[in-house]
Design a protein around this motif. Sequence first.
Motif, PDB file in Angstrom:
ATOM      1  N   ASP A  14       5.254   0.329  48.903  1.00  0.00           N
ATOM      2  CA  ASP A  14       6.011  -0.077  50.084  1.00  0.00           C
ATOM      3  C   ASP A  14       6.094   1.085  51.074  1.00  0.00           C
ATOM      4  O   ASP A  14       6.027   2.259  50.685  1.00  0.00           O
ATOM      5  CB  ASP A  14       7.424  -0.519  49.691  1.00  0.00           C
ATOM      6  N   MET A  15       6.280   0.736  52.337  1.00  0.00           N
ATOM      7  CA  MET A  15       6.168   1.704  53.409  1.00  0.00           C
ATOM      8  C   MET A  15       7.516   1.859  54.116  1.00  0.00           C
ATOM      9  O   MET A  15       8.112   0.877  54.558  1.00  0.00           O
ATOM     10  CB  MET A  15       5.108   1.172  54.388  1.00  0.00           C
ATOM     11  N   GLU A  16       8.007   3.096  54.178  1.00  0.00           N
ATOM     12  CA  GLU A  16       9.282   3.359  54.852  1.00  0.00           C
ATOM     13  C   GLU A  16       9.076   3.420  56.360  1.00  0.00           C
ATOM     14  O   GLU A  16       8.227   4.162  56.849  1.00  0.00           O
ATOM     15  CB  GLU A  16       9.876   4.675  54.346  1.00  0.00           C
ATOM     16  N   PRO A  55       5.611   3.577  60.590  1.00  0.00           N
ATOM     17  CA  PRO A  55       5.651   4.111  59.222  1.00  0.00           C
ATOM     18  C   PRO A  55       5.941   5.611  59.235  1.00  0.00           C
ATOM     19  O   PRO A  55       5.375   6.356  60.041  1.00  0.00           O
ATOM     20  CB  PRO A  55       4.238   3.834  58.697  1.00  0.00           C
ATOM     21  N   LYS A  56       6.816   6.048  58.343  1.00  0.00           N
ATOM     22  CA  LYS A  56       7.234   7.450  58.326  1.00  0.00           C
ATOM     23  C   LYS A  56       6.058   8.396  58.163  1.00  0.00           C
ATOM     24  O   LYS A  56       6.032   9.485  58.760  1.00  0.00           O
ATOM     25  CB  LYS A  56       8.250   7.665  57.197  1.00  0.00           C
ATOM     26  N   GLN A 100      14.033  -0.325  57.535  1.00  0.00           N
ATOM     27  CA  GLN A 100      13.545  -1.153  56.426  1.00  0.00           C
ATOM     28  C   GLN A 100      12.318  -0.549  55.764  1.00  0.00           C
ATOM     29  O   GLN A 100      11.635   0.286  56.356  1.00  0.00           O
ATOM     30  CB  GLN A 100      13.196  -2.551  56.963  1.00  0.00           C
ATOM     31  N   ARG A 101      12.083  -0.996  54.536  1.00  0.00           N
ATOM     32  CA  ARG A 101      10.814  -0.688  53.882  1.00  0.00           C
ATOM     33  C   ARG A 101       9.964  -1.940  53.956  1.00  0.00           C
ATOM     34  O   ARG A 101      10.412  -3.036  53.586  1.00  0.00           O
ATOM     35  CB  ARG A 101      11.025  -0.303  52.416  1.00  0.00           C
TER      36      ARG A 101
END
Length: 294
Positions: free
Chosen positions: A164-166, A245-246, A267-268
């Motif tokens: 999953d992507m922060e 995305p972080k 959100q992720r």
Amino acid sequence: MAKRENYNDLYLFMLVVREGSFTAAAQRLGLAQSGISRSVRELEERLGVQLIVRTTRRLSLTHAGEQLYQTVESGFDALDTGLATLAHYRQTPSGTVRINASQHAIDKVLLPKLAVFKQHYPDIRLELISESRFVDIIAKRFDAGIRLGPEVGKGMIAVRISPDMEMVVVGTPEHFRRYGFPQVPADLAVHPCIAYQFGDGSLYAWELNQDGKKITHRPQGQWVFADSYMEAKAAALGLGLAYVPKELVSEDLEQGKLIRVLQRYSQRLEGSFLYYPHRNVSPALRAVIDTLRI
């Protein structure tokens, strides 16, 4: 188009000549001698020439039979060689794999993971074509595509290839000096925000969490892009807030060029998935799938 000859009969003829008799050929194949003899006789009738001179003592070929034997033998030998080559491909995959993906997916997922192909699969050619908009991978002759989330079209298989992507809301220090720091998602209304456009022309509504519920913010601003990298670049130039995305802005955050806000509301998103048509998968594509899956 001329009628194709029965290859089974040609193979039986070749084997009779190789073994030296109908009896030996029959024993080799586990078939009745009379059946093999009849097949060769019917082959002669169809071709209109005698191929074998049958005597009680030994078998000999006519000129036509000799010519056909050489042709058939080289043909079946070539076929055997070709099949052996396919076996080689199964053991050491080769060929081209074309993948449609965003620049982000290529940079952060595909390149790091597929770099091992240089040593492990030197015969596989990888075409990683950057495109932020979803395309019909079959019509565009791609072997596979990359997208966020597992939802893919009918007849496609999806395989997760990244966690999953922060997501992060970021802007420059100068931006916040001018517009202040947003404390809650509603405060975004007074901030110029950079938008992401999907292939169908619609804009991504920022998905945030508030009080256990998912809320959305529709970015209002001057700038619209179809690539997350461009969103991050625009934010670093002070053109507005971006929600990206972080991993795309981690360096700028560390260096203080960008500041993160609304962290508790961010959100992720589901990570990247490789998707491909539900049909026979080439050994080369199988190697890609096995290397990327998590």
